[in-house]
Enzyme design. Structure first.
Site, short mmCIF file in Angstrom:
data_model
loop_
_atom_site.label_atom_id
_atom_site.label_comp_id
_atom_site.label_asym_id
_atom_site.label_seq_id
_atom_site.Cartn_x
_atom_site.Cartn_y
_atom_site.Cartn_z
N CYS A 27 -4.88 5.93 5.70
CA CYS A 27 -3.68 6.29 6.20
C CYS A 27 -4.15 7.00 7.55
O CYS A 27 -3.26 6.45 8.44
CB CYS A 27 -3.00 7.33 5.40
SG CYS A 27 -2.56 7.11 3.99
N CYS A 67 0.74 -1.22 0.07
CA CYS A 67 0.02 -0.05 0.14
C CYS A 67 0.90 1.36 0.06
O CYS A 67 0.21 2.31 -0.29
CB CYS A 67 -0.78 -0.11 1.19
SG CYS A 67 -1.83 -1.47 1.54
N CYS A 115 2.91 8.99 2.67
CA CYS A 115 2.28 10.17 2.03
C CYS A 115 2.43 11.17 2.98
O CYS A 115 2.64 11.03 4.38
CB CYS A 115 1.20 9.86 1.35
SG CYS A 115 -0.11 9.83 2.36
N ASP A 121 2.77 2.36 2.83
CA ASP A 121 2.93 2.90 4.03
C ASP A 121 3.23 2.04 5.19
O ASP A 121 2.67 1.02 5.16
CB ASP A 121 1.62 3.92 4.46
CG ASP A 121 0.32 3.25 3.79
OD1 ASP A 121 0.35 2.09 4.20
OD2 ASP A 121 -0.43 3.93 3.37
S1 FES Z 1 0.41 6.52 2.60
FE1 FES Z 1 -0.85 6.14 0.86
S2 FES Z 1 -2.51 7.32 0.84
FE2 FES Z 1 -1.15 7.90 2.38
#
Ligand code: FES
Ligand SMILES: Cc1ncc(COP(=O)(O)O)c(C=O)c1O
Lengths: 125, 389
Positions: free
Chosen positions: A103, A33, A59, A35
């Protein structure tokens, strides 16, 4: 797309790093994914979280939620910490874009995992 | 703050000469080209002159030019149209794993409807092999759709070779040339293509207008019904100002293509070399067979959106193939098809250069990038430290 508070935490994240000999460590997310968050906690005799740090690959939302959760939990006792939910983390940031909600779910989960880790370590003693 | 635009793959700024020729058609010349009175005749004349200009720019005949609403519509009209029109001849389609979603998803939708689909793999540079295309052809193959150059990693495909293969076998060949025009030599006869898609906003024209080149004799079914515009292939009143602007844009980018492409390529090479000096980075896409303006690198241990945000705070506009920027949960299908692992796919950074970029801007990017990467790595849960320490 992000609130000012998200960008503020992204630009000046609080409590970045690791705690050596942490009492509890919690990791959530996976590389598929995109993260991975890791939260470290240090707890005193009164079960108060004295120190907390994070490291996150992810992100802007992932970094901001990690940062804000450390801020929210510092100085709280374990029961209070367990009451922090993903929803509260997102609210604290003034909301997150719809497609980013997965997230924001991670930061509180990582914290709860760190607390679980601490409890299981205690039980082993 | 000074702004640096490095996202020409997403869209470009309208060229001032293009804007100038459009304006009268947003004002004084407003007739419907289908009307027979003087108002209509004026715009009809301008529309047909635009068609001639576009045709001349790509080596086509004016009547082979169909004006559309953009790249996506051109791709869909072409692919669905051929599949349906040639149903009796066969049911097999060939495309590649790195096509734009407008092509790939149109093909996948046809597969659901019962067509047979071969999605060709690519090599580590994102390149489709003409040999693979040849091997995939069966006596049921009716359409081959392979893009001229990839929008994410800039890899330039051997489309002339593929076009020749298709031509020899009487198979319809479509190419999405949206990213290529004005940067690569583009002549529909050299490419042996039957259908070719273009989109004005990628080459300094306005948004929401495009071209489908349809070779004389190519068979297409239609899916939208209405008036007789664009030989019924794209019914509906034409976007006159957009088309006028697009024709000017074709003229401009084709006229100074070589000079511009050479200048942009040298900036690209400087940017690539500078970015690769950052530890644990990797170039995505082909080292030589590459669009003049495309830079795509993966930065290990760092997620793409966080790089985009950090660059944006410095006034620099770039993009990424990370899941977090795509609005879906999956990273770029192009990078995954090239065999990148998830971390490198999420850590991709695309900078696409255009006419307006300068060497000072490249210097500025190369000045701020190392700090950005270092900062994000210092927060990263997967960073294992610099090898140099
Ligand atoms: S780490 Fe993927 S949308 Fe935030
Ligand atoms: C290769 C390619 N094909 C098609 C499109 C879609 O074009 P448009 O935005 O005009 O629909 C794009 C633009 O993103 C593209 O890069």
């Amino acid at each position: 797309m992000y609130t000012g508070k998200v960008m503020e935490h992204f630009t000046n994240p609080r409590n970045v790093g690791e705690i050596e000999n942490a009492d509890g460590v919690g990791e959530v997310g996976n590389m598929k994914c995109g993260d991975i968050m890791r939260i470290y906690i240090k707890v005193n005799d009164q079960d108060v979280i004295e120190d907390v740090k994070f490291r996150t690959f992810g992100c802007g939302a992932a970094i901001a939620t990690s940062s804000v959760v450390t801020e929210m939990v510092k100085g709280k006792n374990l029961d209070e910490a367990l009451e922090i939910t993903n929803k509260k983390v997102a609210e604290e940031l003034g909301g997150l874009p719809e497609n980013k909600m997965h997230c924001s779910n991670l930061a509180a989960d990582a914290l709860h995992k760190a607390i679980e880790d601490l409890k299981s370590k205690r039980n082993q003693k | 703050m000074k702004k640096t635009y490095l996202d020409h793959g997403a869209t470009t700024q309208v060229n001032p000469d293009v804007l100038e020729v459009m304006l009268p058609f947003l004002g004084e010349f407003y007739g419907n080209p289908s009307s027979i009175h003087s108002f209509g005749r004026e715009t009809k004349k301008a529309l047909e002159e635009a068609r001639e200009k576009v045709a001349a720019g790509i080596g086509a005949e004016p009547r082979e030019i169909v004006f559309t609403s953009g790249g996506t519509e051109s791709d869909n009209i072409a692919i669905r149209g051929v599949a349906r029109a040639l149903q009796k001849k066969g049911n097999h389609l060939i495309t590649s794993a790195v096509e734009h979603h407008a092509v790939l998803d149109a093909c996948l939708a046809l597969k659901k409807e019962g067509y047979e689909l071969t999605v060709l793999p690519v090599d580590e540079y994102g390149m489709v092999s003409a040999k693979d295309v040849e091997a995939a052809i069966t006596d049921k193959t009716i359409l081959i759709s392979i893009m001229m150059a990839n929008n994410e990693v800039g890899t330039v495909m051997p489309v002339a070779e593929i076009g020749k293969l298709a031509r020899e076998r009487g198979i319809t060949f479509h190419t999405d040339a949206v990213q290529a025009i004005g940067l690569l030599p583009l002549d529909v006869n050299d490419l042996s293509c039957d259908l070719l898609s273009l989109s004005a906003h990628k080459f300094y024209g306005p948004k929401g207008v495009g071209i489908l080149y349809v070779r004389k004799g190519a068979k297409l079914d239609v899916f939208n019904f209405g008036g007789a515009q664009e030989r019924r292939m794209r019914p509906g009143t034409e976007n006159v100002p957009g088309i006028i602007g697009m024709a000017k844009a074709v003229e401009v980018v084709v006229a100074d293509r070589e000079k511009r492409a050479a200048r942009i390529s040298s900036l690209r090479d400087k940017l690539i070399q500078g970015l690769l000096k950052i530890e644990d980075t990797k170039l995505n896409g082909h080292p030589e067979q590459r669009l003049p303006g495309n830079v795509n690198v993966s930065v290990k241990y760092v997620e793409g959106e966080s790089m985009i945000l950090s660059l944006d705070l410095k006034g620099i506009a770039a993009s990424s193939g990370s899941a977090c920027t795509s609005g879906s949960l999956d990273p770029s299908h192009v990078l995954i098809a090239m065999g990148l692992d998830h971390q490198l796919a999420h850590g991709s950074l695309r900078m696409t250069l255009g006419t307006d970029n300068t060497e000072e801007e490249i210097d500025y990017v190369l000045e701020v990038m190392p700090e950005i990467v270092a900062r994000l790595r210092s927060m990263s849960s997967v960073y294992t430290g610099s090898k140099k320490e």
